[in-house]
Design an enzyme around this catalytic site. Structure first.
Site, PDB file in Angstrom:
ATOM      1  N   THR A  64      58.108 -27.313  63.712  1.00 47.27           N
ATOM      2  CA  THR A  64      59.536 -27.446  63.412  1.00 47.27           C
ATOM      3  C   THR A  64      60.153 -27.958  64.707  1.00 47.27           C
ATOM      4  O   THR A  64      59.670 -27.609  65.799  1.00 47.27           O
ATOM      5  CB  THR A  64      60.183 -26.100  63.014  1.00 47.27           C
ATOM      6  OG1 THR A  64      60.069 -25.194  64.120  1.00 47.27           O
ATOM      7  CG2 THR A  64      59.513 -25.481  61.796  1.00 47.27           C
ATOM      8  N   GLU A  89      54.000 -48.161  60.990  1.00 46.07           N
ATOM      9  CA  GLU A  89      55.249 -48.594  61.617  1.00 46.07           C
ATOM     10  C   GLU A  89      56.107 -49.401  60.650  1.00 46.07           C
ATOM     11  O   GLU A  89      57.336 -49.271  60.618  1.00 46.07           O
ATOM     12  CB  GLU A  89      54.953 -49.432  62.857  1.00 46.07           C
ATOM     13  CG  GLU A  89      54.354 -48.625  63.993  1.00 46.07           C
ATOM     14  CD  GLU A  89      53.865 -49.533  65.102  1.00 46.07           C
ATOM     15  OE1 GLU A  89      54.588 -49.697  66.082  1.00 46.07           O
ATOM     16  OE2 GLU A  89      52.759 -50.101  64.972  1.00 46.07           O
ATOM     17  N   GLN A 115      75.329 -61.546  39.783  1.00 50.68           N
ATOM     18  CA  GLN A 115      74.078 -62.277  40.015  1.00 50.68           C
ATOM     19  C   GLN A 115      73.386 -61.762  41.286  1.00 50.68           C
ATOM     20  O   GLN A 115      72.184 -61.906  41.446  1.00 50.68           O
ATOM     21  CB  GLN A 115      74.375 -63.774  40.131  1.00 50.68           C
ATOM     22  CG  GLN A 115      73.161 -64.640  40.389  1.00 50.68           C
ATOM     23  CD  GLN A 115      73.496 -66.111  40.231  1.00 50.68           C
ATOM     24  OE1 GLN A 115      73.686 -66.586  39.124  1.00 50.68           O
ATOM     25  NE2 GLN A 115      73.574 -66.833  41.331  1.00 50.68           N
ATOM     26  N   ASN A 121      46.429 -50.407  66.738  1.00 47.87           N
ATOM     27  CA  ASN A 121      47.829 -50.106  66.431  1.00 47.87           C
ATOM     28  C   ASN A 121      48.055 -49.714  64.973  1.00 47.87           C
ATOM     29  O   ASN A 121      47.427 -50.267  64.069  1.00 47.87           O
ATOM     30  CB  ASN A 121      48.707 -51.320  66.768  1.00 47.87           C
ATOM     31  CG  ASN A 121      48.788 -51.564  68.258  1.00 47.87           C
ATOM     32  OD1 ASN A 121      48.674 -50.638  69.053  1.00 47.87           O
ATOM     33  ND2 ASN A 121      48.946 -52.820  68.637  1.00 47.87           N
ATOM     34  N   LYS A 126      43.672 -51.584  72.530  1.00 46.80           N
ATOM     35  CA  LYS A 126      44.644 -51.055  71.571  1.00 46.80           C
ATOM     36  C   LYS A 126      44.182 -51.096  70.118  1.00 46.80           C
ATOM     37  O   LYS A 126      43.538 -52.042  69.681  1.00 46.80           O
ATOM     38  CB  LYS A 126      45.957 -51.847  71.660  1.00 46.80           C
ATOM     39  CG  LYS A 126      46.738 -51.623  72.931  1.00 46.80           C
ATOM     40  CD  LYS A 126      47.429 -50.270  73.002  1.00 46.80           C
ATOM     41  CE  LYS A 126      48.622 -50.186  72.085  1.00 46.80           C
ATOM     42  NZ  LYS A 126      49.740 -51.012  72.524  1.00 46.80           N
ATOM     43  N   SER A 175      70.525 -69.530  40.801  1.00 42.48           N
ATOM     44  CA  SER A 175      69.633 -68.390  41.036  1.00 42.48           C
ATOM     45  C   SER A 175      68.201 -68.706  40.623  1.00 42.48           C
ATOM     46  O   SER A 175      67.320 -67.857  40.696  1.00 42.48           O
ATOM     47  CB  SER A 175      70.146 -67.139  40.300  1.00 42.48           C
ATOM     48  OG  SER A 175      70.257 -67.383  38.906  1.00 42.48           O
TER      49      SER A 175
END
Ligand code: ARG
Length: 470
Positions: A163, A298, A330, A293, A291, A27
């Site tokens: 709503t 997102e 682990q 974005n 564009k 690890s």
């Protein structure tokens, strides 16, 4: 060649481990971020050994000096790992022994990696959660600042409230923004609550049963800065509830960011047009020059998926483990490291995005001023004039239907309805409907101004709790 690897536990073994075992079970590649916590806990441990007469004054000095040297080497990028370093804990002990000789070889007295790992990991998570709470409060502050700019008075900015993603009733923009702030404050509260149960030192529990040596778990717990020591050594070494709980609070926080992200995706569309992203918090398209974005929004949405995976994956790891330590445990680290990193970065990005977002207040007001948005206000006017609400609902519903079907202005129909008349028409004027929401905690100017004060007090209380907490 396998014989050349000397593990900590080599005494009982004829040969060293196979390369495949090392590769699969190590690890070290991801647990190095626990180094400072392990060093701190190891220092507390050796001070405890010294109090118990297991280390002389001189040996204590040698081991503490070696632990400092390891820290220095690591900070300077000079701590070289060897193949037998299974994890950061093993690497530290090996290096301390190289530096401090036989005194160093006493570092692990009365300690197992089982209590060592659990102690260092708790210490790390405790600090990291405090950092997340403080960043969540930064996002709350950004939302509150935007709420102040949107105003809470008579001429405050407003937009349609939804709503079912259908326009429902107009609400103040400040009210909408603060709705997210309250959710984040619950996250901060959940972090504080999880930290209370996490604040336990497993050090002294050994492999699972404690030790015959004179250890001082109370003293080491205090030395490290934990609120208390474990009550049961088997529970102490196998308990990972703190990992599961931390993953849950982080995942829910991530889900909140995701819902906020989805809203920003909608608001910045051509169709909604409620907000524009600042250039520094938007991305362009490699092919479509026009564009802009909302990638942060997102990814806030997308990364909630991996957080849910971190949480559910870890619960699956835990669910069938017999007492006490099993190597499966682990697998607690990567999901939590991932969740902490994901939420920390997400909070920073969302804070900047909200701080720089440009709202199109005219567009918001225009959308909210559709006469149908005042339908509930008309029904409530009828209620004030003595009509049962169900009847009032039917009267206004019928007016709306006629207006839509026959393409007649709703205000003409309202004017002609004897129970509504001028008072009803007044409710249809731009910006009037949102002023009507007077319920405490509601979306109109009076309650929203009060709510803003409550939020200010809560944030101040949280800020002082977290600066005192560490
Ligand atoms: N890296 C391991 C972990 O994080 C260390 C514990 C190993 N303990 C053991 N008994 N083999 O869990």
């Amino acid at each position: 060649m396998a014989e050349e690897r000397k593990q900590l536990w080599h005494g009982r073994f004829d040969t060293g481990p196979a390369a495949e075992l090392v590769a699969f079970t190590q690890s070290l590649s991801y647990d190095q971020r626990l180094i400072f916590d392990d060093l701190r806990c190891s220092k507390a441990h050796v001070r405890g050994l010294h109090r118990g007469g297991l280390l002389t004054e001189e040996e204590l000095g040698q081991v503490l000096g070696a632990l400092d040297a390891v820290e220095m080497e690591f900070r300077m990028g000079q701590l070289a790992f060897v193949e037998s370093d299974e994890d950061i804990h093993t690497a530290i002990e090996r290096r301390v022994t190289e530096i401090a000789g036989s005194a160093g070889a006493k570092l692990h007295t009365g300690r197992s990696r089982n209590d060592q790992v659990a102690t260092a990991f708790r210490s790390y998570v405790k600090r990291e959660l405090a950092e997340i709470a403080s960043r969540a409060l930064d996002l709350v502050d950004a939302l509150a600042t935007r709420a102040d700019q949107a105003g809470t008075g008579k001429d405050a900015a407003y937009l349609p409230g939804y709503t079912h993603l259908q326009q429902a009733q107009p609400v103040l923009l400040a009210h909408h923004l603060m709705a997210h702030a309250w959710a984040l404050l619950r996250d901060v509260d959940r972090i504080a609550d999880a930290r209370v149960r996490l604040d336990v030192s497993p050090l002294g529990a050994g492999a699972l049963a404690g030790s015959s040596l004179p250890l001082d778990p109370d003293g080491t717990a205090q030395d490290i800065g934990f609120a208390r020591r474990f009550e049961n050594s088997m529970d102490a070494t196998s308990d990972r509830d703190f990992v599961a709980e931390s993953l849950f609070v982080l995942t829910l926080l991530g889900v909140h960011l995701s819902r906020m992200g989805e809203e920003i995706v909608l608001w910045t569309t051509e169709e909604f047009g409620f907000a524009r992203l600042d250039d520094s918090f938007a991305t362009g398209s490699s092919m479509l020059p026009q564009k802009k974005n909302p990638d942060i929004a997102e990814l806030a949405r997308g990364k909630a998926g991996r957080l849910i995976g971190d949480l559910t994956g870890f619960l699956a790891t835990l669910k069938s483990l017999p007492l006490s330590y099993n190597r499966d445990l682990q697998e607690d680290k990567e999901p939590l490291f991932d969740a902490l990193d994901t939420v920390r970065l997400g909070l920073g990005a969302m804070t900047g995005m909200y701080a720089t977002l440009q709202f199109d207040l005219e567009r918001m007001a225009e959308s909210a001023d559709s006469p149908y948005a005042a339908a509930t206000d008309l029904a409530e006017l009828l209620v004030r004039n003595g009509l049962p609400f169900r009847d009032a609902h039917a009267v206004v519903g019928a007016l709306v239907r006629t207006s839509v079907d026959d393409k007649v202005d709703l205000s003409e129909l309202v004017q002609a309805e004897p129970l509504l008349g001028d008072a009803g028409v007044a409710l249809l004027q731009p910006g009037v409907s949102v002023q009507q929401r007077s319920t405490p905690g509601g979306a109109g100017p009076g309650p929203v101004a009060g709510q803003r004060e409550q939020l200010r007090e809560r944030v101040a209380a949280e800020r002082s709790r977290w600066s005192l907490g560490e």
